[in-house]
Enzyme design. Structure first.
Site, PDB file in Angstrom:
ATOM      1  CB  ALA A 285     -14.957 -20.524   8.688  1.00 42.82           C
TER       2      ALA A 285
ATOM      3  N   GLY B 141     -16.738 -19.515  14.140  1.00 40.31           N
ATOM      4  CA  GLY B 141     -17.394 -20.860  13.497  1.00 40.31           C
ATOM      5  C   GLY B 141     -16.778 -22.015  14.538  1.00 40.31           C
TER       6      GLY B 141
ATOM      7  CD  GLU C 107     -20.703 -19.225  14.087  1.00 41.55           C
ATOM      8  OE1 GLU C 107     -19.772 -19.405  13.195  1.00 41.55           O
ATOM      9  OE2 GLU C 107     -21.982 -17.914  13.515  1.00 41.55           O
TER      10      GLU C 107
ATOM     11  CD  GLU D 166     -17.891 -14.964  13.740  1.00 42.79           C
ATOM     12  OE1 GLU D 166     -17.374 -14.402  14.729  1.00 42.79           O
ATOM     13  OE2 GLU D 166     -18.084 -16.410  13.763  1.00 42.79           O
TER      14      GLU D 166
END
Ligand code: CAA
Length: 259
Positions: A66, A110, A113, A133
């Site tokens: 992200a 992300g 993911e 993260e």
């Protein structure tokens, strides 16, 4: 094709190839990119000329997570009220056609993911997977703590999420996260070949298989088996079942009509 700012989209026969395209940011996933990805996949799902979708990034990064610069100053209220992450990512879960992630370079946070939301992951030899993260003072927020243990088991998922280390493509294949490792320079052609093969099968049957395999994640065995049996029976309502079996008996290739 619509004019996307953060994606490059091409159709190859019955396959849609979607390239994430924020190269300077290593394809960091921001709202704009995820909105476009959701729109592109939703449109492909409704498009009868498409039977399979491939998502890929650049040689350097599938996606490095992200977008940290977008998130850095956010407060709890910003995140909670706007439902950042989940809001944009739910569209992917609703796609009923098969989606292949073709991963080269970094698939972190992300990015990992996003790859795990796809139905099949294949990777170039140099790919690196991780959930770093924890180093940012957050935790995976788009399914990493849930899909990674289901894919690689609790011990390795804990190892990756708690230490932030990267996992090579070879380790990811051994652990069951990805189905194939291919030379980096053949990644997209291998993914397209796989997608072309899938898109030549009967689309309704392919969708039934995807739905049934996904049940294995969400339902107890007895419910999953019951679901599979019901869908198996439904397959006999398709014209493609008649054609597939007739073609076998007549020793010729099947000509599926996707109905
Ligand atoms: N968000 C925003 N920008 C990013 C980014 C990210 N996730 N990852 C890389 N970039 C940017 C860098 O800031 C840099 O920009 P500038 O050139 O403007 O400085 C550019 O991309 C290139 O990156 P690097 O110079 O760092 O390249 P590198 O080869 O030295 O390192 C890397 C590559 C190891 C992937 C490193 O960039 C990195 O660690 N990135 C962050 C990875 C990360 O922590 N991801 C998790 C994000 S949080 C998340 O995803 C939450 C969630 O669960 C949904």
């Amino acid at each position: 094709m619509p004019d996307y700012q953060n994606l490059l989209v091409e159709q190859h026969d019955r396959v849609l190839l979607v390239r994430l395209n924020r190269p300077k940011q290593l394809n960091a996933l921001n709202d704009a990119l995820m909105d476009e990805l959701g729109a592109a996949l939703t449109a492909a799902d409704a498009d009868e000329s498409i039977g399979c979708i491939v998502i890929t990034g650049s040689e350097r990064a599938f996606a490095a997570g992200a977008d940290i610069s977008a998130m850095a100053s956010w407060t709890y209220m910003d995140v909670y009220r706007t439902d950042y992450i989940t809001r944009n990512w739910e569209a992917l879960r609703r796609i009923r056609k098969p989606v292949i992630a073709a991963v080269a370079g970094y698939a972190l946070g992300g990015g990992c993911e996003l790859a795990m939301m796809c139905d099949i992951l294949i990777a170039g030899q140099g790919a690196k997977f991780g959930q770093p993260e924890v180093k940012l003072g957050i935790l995976p927020g788009a399914g990493g703590t849930q899909r990674l243990p289901r894919a690689v088991g609790k011990a390795k998922a804990m190892d990756l999420c708690l230490t932030a280390r990267n996992m090579s493509a070879e380790e990811a294949e051994r652990a069951g996260l990805i189905s194939r490792v291919v030379p980096d320079d053949q990644l997209v052609s291998e993914a397209l070949a796989m997608a072309t093969q899938i898109s030549g099968m009967s689309l309704p049957i392919i969708m039934m298989i995807k739905e049934s395999v996904n049940r294995a994640y969400e339902a107890p065995l007895s419910e999953g088996l019951l679901f599979e049996r019901r869908v198996f029976h439904a397959a006999f309502a398709t014209e493609d079942q008649k054609e597939g079996m007739a073609a076998f008996l007549e020793k010729r290739p099947a000509q599926f009509k996707h109905q």
